[in-house]
Scaffold this motif. Structure first.
Motif, mmCIF file in Angstrom:
data_model
loop_
_atom_site.group_PDB
_atom_site.id
_atom_site.type_symbol
_atom_site.label_atom_id
_atom_site.label_comp_id
_atom_site.label_asym_id
_atom_site.label_seq_id
_atom_site.Cartn_x
_atom_site.Cartn_y
_atom_site.Cartn_z
ATOM 1 N N ASP A 63 -0.881 -3.649 6.939
ATOM 2 C CA ASP A 63 0.182 -2.804 7.497
ATOM 3 C C ASP A 63 0.945 -2.017 6.431
ATOM 4 O O ASP A 63 1.472 -0.952 6.705
ATOM 5 C CB ASP A 63 1.214 -3.681 8.229
ATOM 6 C CG ASP A 63 0.560 -4.592 9.260
ATOM 7 O OD1 ASP A 63 0.041 -4.066 10.253
ATOM 8 O OD2 ASP A 63 0.560 -5.825 9.049
ATOM 9 N N VAL A 64 1.015 -2.600 5.234
ATOM 10 C CA VAL A 64 1.905 -2.045 4.201
ATOM 11 C C VAL A 64 1.203 -2.084 2.844
ATOM 12 O O VAL A 64 0.466 -3.032 2.556
ATOM 13 C CB VAL A 64 3.209 -2.898 4.113
ATOM 14 C CG1 VAL A 64 4.070 -2.494 2.928
ATOM 15 C CG2 VAL A 64 4.023 -2.785 5.405
ATOM 16 N N VAL A 65 1.432 -1.073 2.033
ATOM 17 C CA VAL A 65 0.995 -1.147 0.626
ATOM 18 C C VAL A 65 2.213 -0.920 -0.267
ATOM 19 O O VAL A 65 3.086 -0.118 0.052
ATOM 20 C CB VAL A 65 -0.124 -0.132 0.277
ATOM 21 C CG1 VAL A 65 -1.424 -0.496 0.958
ATOM 22 C CG2 VAL A 65 0.272 1.301 0.602
ATOM 23 N N LEU A 122 8.758 2.094 8.560
ATOM 24 C CA LEU A 122 7.801 1.379 7.712
ATOM 25 C C LEU A 122 6.415 1.570 8.338
ATOM 26 O O LEU A 122 5.944 0.745 9.127
ATOM 27 C CB LEU A 122 8.188 -0.104 7.630
ATOM 28 C CG LEU A 122 7.361 -0.973 6.678
ATOM 29 C CD1 LEU A 122 7.412 -0.454 5.235
ATOM 30 C CD2 LEU A 122 7.852 -2.421 6.704
ATOM 31 N N GLY A 123 5.830 2.707 8.036
ATOM 32 C CA GLY A 123 4.544 3.051 8.637
ATOM 33 C C GLY A 123 4.650 3.086 10.144
ATOM 34 O O GLY A 123 5.660 3.535 10.698
ATOM 35 N N THR A 124 3.616 2.575 10.811
ATOM 36 C CA THR A 124 3.638 2.564 12.283
ATOM 37 C C THR A 124 3.969 1.168 12.808
ATOM 38 O O THR A 124 3.638 0.813 13.935
ATOM 39 C CB THR A 124 2.265 3.017 12.831
ATOM 40 O OG1 THR A 124 1.247 2.250 12.174
ATOM 41 C CG2 THR A 124 2.018 4.485 12.583
ATOM 42 N N SER A 125 4.628 0.358 11.947
ATOM 43 C CA SER A 125 4.922 -1.029 12.329
ATOM 44 C C SER A 125 6.008 -1.128 13.399
ATOM 45 O O SER A 125 6.179 -2.172 14.011
ATOM 46 C CB SER A 125 5.378 -1.810 11.095
ATOM 47 O OG SER A 125 6.645 -1.320 10.666
ATOM 48 N N ILE A 139 -0.698 7.951 -1.640
ATOM 49 C CA ILE A 139 0.435 7.663 -0.753
ATOM 50 C C ILE A 139 0.301 8.455 0.551
ATOM 51 O O ILE A 139 0.502 7.916 1.649
ATOM 52 C CB ILE A 139 1.763 7.984 -1.497
ATOM 53 C CG1 ILE A 139 1.994 6.950 -2.609
ATOM 54 C CG2 ILE A 139 2.945 8.017 -0.534
ATOM 55 C CD1 ILE A 139 3.083 7.310 -3.599
ATOM 56 N N ALA A 140 -0.088 9.721 0.427
ATOM 57 C CA ALA A 140 -0.268 10.553 1.626
ATOM 58 C C ALA A 140 -1.403 9.989 2.489
ATOM 59 O O ALA A 140 -1.299 9.933 3.725
ATOM 60 C CB ALA A 140 -0.571 11.991 1.217
ATOM 61 N N GLU A 141 -2.448 9.541 1.824
ATOM 62 C CA GLU A 141 -3.583 8.951 2.548
ATOM 63 C C GLU A 141 -3.144 7.682 3.288
ATOM 64 O O GLU A 141 -3.524 7.443 4.439
ATOM 65 C CB GLU A 141 -4.667 8.598 1.508
ATOM 66 C CG GLU A 141 -6.054 8.444 2.055
ATOM 67 C CD GLU A 141 -6.977 7.882 0.971
ATOM 68 O OE1 GLU A 141 -7.717 6.949 1.275
ATOM 69 O OE2 GLU A 141 -6.928 8.352 -0.188
ATOM 70 N N ALA A 142 -2.313 6.893 2.621
ATOM 71 C CA ALA A 142 -1.818 5.646 3.239
ATOM 72 C C ALA A 142 -1.025 5.964 4.506
ATOM 73 O O ALA A 142 -1.183 5.300 5.534
ATOM 74 C CB ALA A 142 -0.954 4.875 2.240
ATOM 75 N N ARG A 143 -0.180 6.977 4.438
ATOM 76 C CA ARG A 143 0.623 7.332 5.620
ATOM 77 C C ARG A 143 -0.251 7.868 6.746
ATOM 78 O O ARG A 143 -0.010 7.573 7.910
ATOM 79 C CB ARG A 143 1.707 8.359 5.237
ATOM 80 C CG ARG A 143 2.931 7.761 4.647
ATOM 81 C CD ARG A 143 3.589 6.709 5.565
ATOM 82 N NE ARG A 143 4.450 7.306 6.570
ATOM 83 C CZ ARG A 143 4.408 7.021 7.854
ATOM 84 N NH1 ARG A 143 3.523 6.174 8.332
ATOM 85 N NH2 ARG A 143 5.246 7.593 8.698
ATOM 86 N N ARG A 144 -1.277 8.649 6.363
ATOM 87 C CA ARG A 144 -2.190 9.156 7.407
ATOM 88 C C ARG A 144 -2.846 7.993 8.138
ATOM 89 O O ARG A 144 -3.149 8.058 9.314
ATOM 90 C CB ARG A 144 -3.274 10.064 6.791
ATOM 91 C CG ARG A 144 -2.831 11.513 6.620
ATOM 92 C CD ARG A 144 -4.011 12.425 6.351
ATOM 93 N NE ARG A 144 -4.704 12.130 5.108
ATOM 94 C CZ ARG A 144 -4.345 12.564 3.914
ATOM 95 N NH1 ARG A 144 -3.292 13.358 3.790
ATOM 96 N NH2 ARG A 144 -5.032 12.244 2.842
ATOM 97 N N ALA A 145 -3.056 6.899 7.408
ATOM 98 C CA ALA A 145 -3.676 5.714 8.002
ATOM 99 C C ALA A 145 -2.636 4.820 8.684
ATOM 100 O O ALA A 145 -2.969 3.712 9.133
ATOM 101 C CB ALA A 145 -4.424 4.932 6.918
ATOM 102 N N GLY A 146 -1.388 5.264 8.721
ATOM 103 C CA GLY A 146 -0.331 4.525 9.443
ATOM 104 C C GLY A 146 0.312 3.411 8.639
ATOM 105 O O GLY A 146 1.083 2.613 9.188
ATOM 106 N N LYS A 147 0.015 3.345 7.336
ATOM 107 C CA LYS A 147 0.592 2.246 6.535
ATOM 108 C C LYS A 147 2.046 2.550 6.153
ATOM 109 O O LYS A 147 2.409 3.713 5.937
ATOM 110 C CB LYS A 147 -0.198 2.048 5.217
ATOM 111 C CG LYS A 147 -1.704 1.959 5.361
ATOM 112 C CD LYS A 147 -2.161 0.814 6.224
ATOM 113 C CE LYS A 147 -3.670 0.780 6.352
ATOM 114 N NZ LYS A 147 -4.133 -0.031 7.479
ATOM 115 N N GLY A 148 2.817 1.508 6.010
ATOM 116 C CA GLY A 148 4.128 1.642 5.391
ATOM 117 C C GLY A 148 3.910 1.639 3.886
ATOM 118 O O GLY A 148 3.119 0.841 3.383
ATOM 119 N N VAL A 149 4.607 2.519 3.172
ATOM 120 C CA VAL A 149 4.398 2.592 1.715
ATOM 121 C C VAL A 149 5.706 2.284 0.987
ATOM 122 O O VAL A 149 6.723 2.954 1.212
ATOM 123 C CB VAL A 149 3.886 3.989 1.278
ATOM 124 C CG1 VAL A 149 3.551 3.978 -0.214
ATOM 125 C CG2 VAL A 149 2.662 4.404 2.091
#
Ligand SMILES: NC(=O)c1ccc[n+]([C@@H]2O[C@H](COP(=O)([O-])OP(=O)(O)OC[C@H]3O[C@@H](n4cnc5c(N)ncnc54)[C@H](OP(=O)(O)O)[C@@H]3O)[C@@H](O)[C@H]2O)c1
Length: 306
Positions: free
Chosen positions: A169-171, A6-9, A186-196
Motif C-alpha cells: 500500500d505504501v512505499v 496516503l495513496g488510495t488507502s 514517486i510519480a509511478e508509485a502514485r499512478r499505482a495508487g501507493k502512498g508515498v
C-alpha cells in the motif's frame, strides 16, 4: 497543518510527519524532552509518527509508545517497521514470516496498540517479495495487526518492485534536495495508487553543511554518523549553502517545501530533537518556494555529479 491522501488507502496524513528514530530515541536524549516534542507535534496537527524496532538501538519504539500513552491514537497514523530488530548490540535482519509476525506483535506491545496503521518491511530485497510472502503479509492485515503494508527502502529497484505489487500500500524512500532523481519513481508509485512517504526529507542535515555545526553532544553523534556513512552527501550538500540566505524562509523550510512541492508525496517524515527545529519544520506546511529559489535549487541539483 495540511493533510494529504496516503495513496488510495482512504487514510489521510499530515504532510509533515514525525520520525521517531536516531538521536530522538536514544536513551542519552532526555525522555522528557523526546516526549515533549511528540506532545508539541500532536498539538500542532502532526498525525503521522514513524518508528521501528531497530531504531535508536532498539529504544525508539518503546519511547514512542510511552509518548502516546496519554493521547488518543484512533486518528493517528502510527507506522513501524519489521524485518530488522536490535539484538545484543547490533541490528539483526530477518525477513522470514515467523520473525516478521513476532516482531510486529512485540512492536504492538511496545507501542501500546492493538493495531498499527502501517507496517513497513525495513529494507527487503526484491527477491524476498515473493507471492507466498505477500500472501503472508495479507494475513497480518486480516488478523487486524496492521491496516496497511509498506516497503521502506532506498534502493530504487526494490521500490520499483514494490510499486508493481498490489499487496503493497505504501512505499517510503529517500527523497530530498540531494535525490531529485527519485521523482519519476514517486510519480509511478502514485499512478499505482501507493502512498508515498519521504524519509530523510532534510537529507539528514547534510545540505548547507548543517550537520557539521556542533552546538551540543548530539551534534557530534550526527556529524560522526555523516562522516562514517554519508560523506558523498556532505560534499553534495555543500552546494546548497545558499538556502539559508533567502529571506522569508529558512534553509530547512526551503528543503521541506521543495519535497512537498511534489504533489505525489503524502508526507515528509522529519526527525528532530529540538523544539525550535520542530516549530520551524511545521511552518513549512503550505509554504510556497519563491521562483528564484526554485531555479537556484534546480541549478545546484543539475551540478551534482551522477
Ligand atoms: N535516515 C534513514 O536512514 C531513514 C531510513 C528509513 C526511514 N527513515 C525515517 O525518516 C525519518 C527522518 O529521517 P532522519 O531523521 O534520518 O533525517 P532528516 O529528517 O532528513 O534529518 C534529520 C536531521 O536534520 C536536523 N534538523 C531537523 N530539523 C532541522 C531544522 N529545522 N534546522 C536544522 N536542522 C534540522 C536534525 O537535527 P536536530 O535534532 O538538531 O533537529 C537531524 O540531524 C526517520 O526518523 C525515520 O522515521 C529514515
Amino acid at each position: 497543518m495540511l493533510y494529504r491522501d496516503l495513496g488510495t488507502s482512504g487514510l489521510k496524513v499530515s504532510e509533515i510527519g514525525f520520525g521517531c528514530a536516531s538521536w530522538w530515541g536514544q536513551p542519552a536524549f532526555s525522555e522528557r524532552d523526546a516526549i515533549g516534542l511528540v506532545d508539541l507535534a500532536l498539538d500542532r496537527g502532526i498525525t503521522l509518527f514513524d518508528t521501528g524496532p531497530a531504531y535508536s538501538r532498539g529504544a525508539a519504539e518503546g519511547r514512542l509508545g510511552r509518548a502516546l500513552s496519554n493521547h488518543r491514537t484512533d486518528d493517528l497514523i502510527i507506522s513501524t517497521k519489521a524485518g530488522t530488530t536490535f539484538h545484543q548490540g547490533r541490528v539483526v535482519r530477518d525477513m522470514s514470516p515467523p520473525a516478521i509476525e513476532a516482531s510486529l506483535l512485540k512492536s504492538l506491545g511496545r507501542l501500546g496498540l492493538k493495531q498499527v496503521s502501517l507496517m513497513q518491511l525495513h529494507g527487503p530485497s526484491a527477491a524476498e517479495l515473493t507471492e507466498p510472502f505477500l500472501a503472508f503479509l495479507g494475513g497480518l492485515k486480516r488478523k487486524g495487526l496492521t491496516r496497511l503494508i509498506g516497503v521502506n527502502s532506498f534502493d530504487p529497484l526494490v521500490i520499483a518492485k514494490a510499486i508493481s505489487l498490489p499487496e503493497i500500500d505504501v512505499v517510503m524512500l529517500d527523497y530530498n534536495l540531494l535525490r531529485p532523481e527519485r521523482a519519476s519513481l514517486i510519480a509511478e508509485a502514485r499512478r499505482a495508487g501507493k502512498g508515498v512517504l519521504a524519509g530523510m526529507p532534510l537529507a539528514m542535515g547534510h545540505t548547507g553543511r548543517k550537520v557539521m555545526q556542533i552546538r551540543a553532544p548530539r551534534d557530534i553523534w550526527y556529524a560522526l554518523r555523516a562522516l562514517r556513512h554519508h560523506r558523498r552527501d556532505i560534499v553534495d550538500g555543500a552546494r546548497f549553502d545558499f538556502l539559508d540566505r533567502f529571506e522569508g524562509l529558512t534553509g530547512s523550510q526551503a528543503a521541506l517545501a521543495w519535497v512537498l512541492e511534489n504533489e505525489h508525496i503524502a508526507s515528509a517524515v522529519t526527525g528532530t530533537t529540538r523544539t525550535k527545529h520542530l516549530i520551524e519544520n511545521l511552518r513549512a506546511s503550505g509554504l510556497e518556494l519563491p521562483e528564484p529559489l526554485r531555479l537556484q535549487i534546480a541549478k545546484a541539483q543539475s551540478e551534482i555529479p551522477r
